[in-house]
Design an enzyme around this catalytic site. Sequence first.
Site, PDB file in Angstrom:
ATOM      1  N   GLU A 278       0.825  -1.209   0.000  1.00 57.04           N
ATOM      2  CA  GLU A 278       0.000   0.000   0.000  1.00 57.04           C
ATOM      3  C   GLU A 278       0.859   1.261   0.000  1.00 57.04           C
ATOM      4  O   GLU A 278       0.409   2.323  -0.421  1.00 57.04           O
ATOM      5  CB  GLU A 278      -0.927  -0.009   1.230  1.00 57.04           C
ATOM      6  CG  GLU A 278      -2.253   0.682   1.004  1.00 57.04           C
ATOM      7  CD  GLU A 278      -3.263   0.371   2.087  1.00 57.04           C
ATOM      8  OE1 GLU A 278      -4.349  -0.146   1.764  1.00 57.04           O
ATOM      9  OE2 GLU A 278      -2.967   0.653   3.271  1.00 57.04           O
ATOM     10  N   HIS A 299       6.512 -26.911  -1.033  1.00 56.52           N
ATOM     11  CA  HIS A 299       5.823 -28.000  -1.718  1.00 56.52           C
ATOM     12  C   HIS A 299       4.757 -27.487  -2.681  1.00 56.52           C
ATOM     13  O   HIS A 299       4.088 -28.274  -3.349  1.00 56.52           O
ATOM     14  CB  HIS A 299       5.222 -28.962  -0.690  1.00 56.52           C
ATOM     15  CG  HIS A 299       6.265 -29.681   0.112  1.00 56.52           C
ATOM     16  ND1 HIS A 299       6.627 -30.985  -0.141  1.00 56.52           N
ATOM     17  CD2 HIS A 299       7.040 -29.262   1.133  1.00 56.52           C
ATOM     18  CE1 HIS A 299       7.574 -31.337   0.710  1.00 56.52           C
ATOM     19  NE2 HIS A 299       7.842 -30.306   1.494  1.00 56.52           N
ATOM     20  N   LYS A 414     -13.960   0.784  -4.094  1.00 57.90           N
ATOM     21  CA  LYS A 414     -15.006   1.158  -3.145  1.00 57.90           C
ATOM     22  C   LYS A 414     -16.138   1.907  -3.843  1.00 57.90           C
ATOM     23  O   LYS A 414     -17.323   1.661  -3.580  1.00 57.90           O
ATOM     24  CB  LYS A 414     -14.424   2.023  -2.021  1.00 57.90           C
ATOM     25  CG  LYS A 414     -13.472   1.273  -1.091  1.00 57.90           C
ATOM     26  CD  LYS A 414     -12.941   2.199  -0.012  1.00 57.90           C
ATOM     27  CE  LYS A 414     -11.945   1.492   0.883  1.00 57.90           C
ATOM     28  NZ  LYS A 414     -11.388   2.383   1.920  1.00 57.90           N
TER      29      LYS A 414
END
Length: 424
Positions: A278, A299, A414
Amino acid sequence: MIQFDSSHAFLKENILDYQPKVNEIHQMIMDKTGAGNDFLGWVDWPNTYDKEEFERILKVAASVKDKAEVLLVCGIGGSYLGARAAIEMIQGLYSGNKTEVIFIGNTFSSTYFKQVENYIQNKSVVLNVISKSGTTTETAMAFRMLKQIMEKKYGKEECKTRILATTDKARGTLKELATKEGYETFVIPDDIGGRYSVTTAVGLLPLAIMGIDVKELMAGFKQAFEDLADADLNKNTAYQYAVARRILQNQGKDAEMLVTYEPQMTMVGEWWKQLFGESEGKDGMGVLPCSATFSTDLHSLGQFIQEGKKVLFETLLLVEHPTMDGLFPHDEENMDNMNYLEDKSLDWVNKMACKGTLEAHEITGNVPNLILTLPDMKAHTFGYMCYFFFRACAMTCYVLDINPFNQPGVEVYKKNMFRLLGKD
């Protein structure tokens, strides 16, 4: 407190050559004159934090933790990641703590919320809601529903001692509601952004309720402030790390994988991803932060790291002394052929796995590796590590000439979401 090793990173530039630029930026950080300087309150927070509120945190934590079988921490992003990272790193994943912590208000998942609701039905609950404005959608939705559940269970009067609000000191929806309902409130400082807030009441209150020594954590935070006060690249490991990241990006490495070998530090990786992602992911720049816990993730990711496209470098976040250790046992039949490890420390096995993986990735895979080594996973070290990464993050962003403290890009989703939800 944190050792830095760049000898496995194939750096094509000398870190020390960045000293003039680092001197300039260091002064800018200390004087709080850089871009986003209104959010540089964390720089001297080790000395300027509110001592009176700190004592109130300790007092309130002591008064509520005996009644809290479950502590609900309701917040998203920086309002919960730091606290979760600290609790898991310091106490481990199965600590036996009589208070269980559940993080909520960080997702829209209906199943998650209903399962939490069912789980806490017959348990004694304390709720800490954390939001600067009180209008962050995920948190606000969860808090409204939890508030009604708790008022039905305990009544409004008892909820005054069971609901704690960490929010703006004077304004905002949550502050107004907390004042109206009579909740104990704690302050999110105006000059410290969410991803830098773990050593404010945002993190300290839930940590104290969970029994973590927050005095030690703040002592570590302050020690880092003192240790990193000198801009000299021969001494300042946070700046060494910051410059090395920039050099590697200059060499075409656009992704950084933070690797730990301790499952209890997996959430440190999540906290670190928000801090760096951010802060520097803007203006078409920055390194993509990702994280992994080895040997588990070897893995699944090991093949790509070893032989895939060479887009990433690794930063190993290693621990010198584990919280607990044991010896591998002898078995008379040895049908699993594992007796070659008998009487070996379990942590020694982990460290040998790390050593072998580093050799494979560096020498055979040609993957650059930076190494950060912590002494342990205690509260003091966590506090130190936080300040270390704060300072490194600010430096690495300012070298790119970008504002480390805003996040304009997150507003786009948003707006779209609110449109689809029908919000005016």
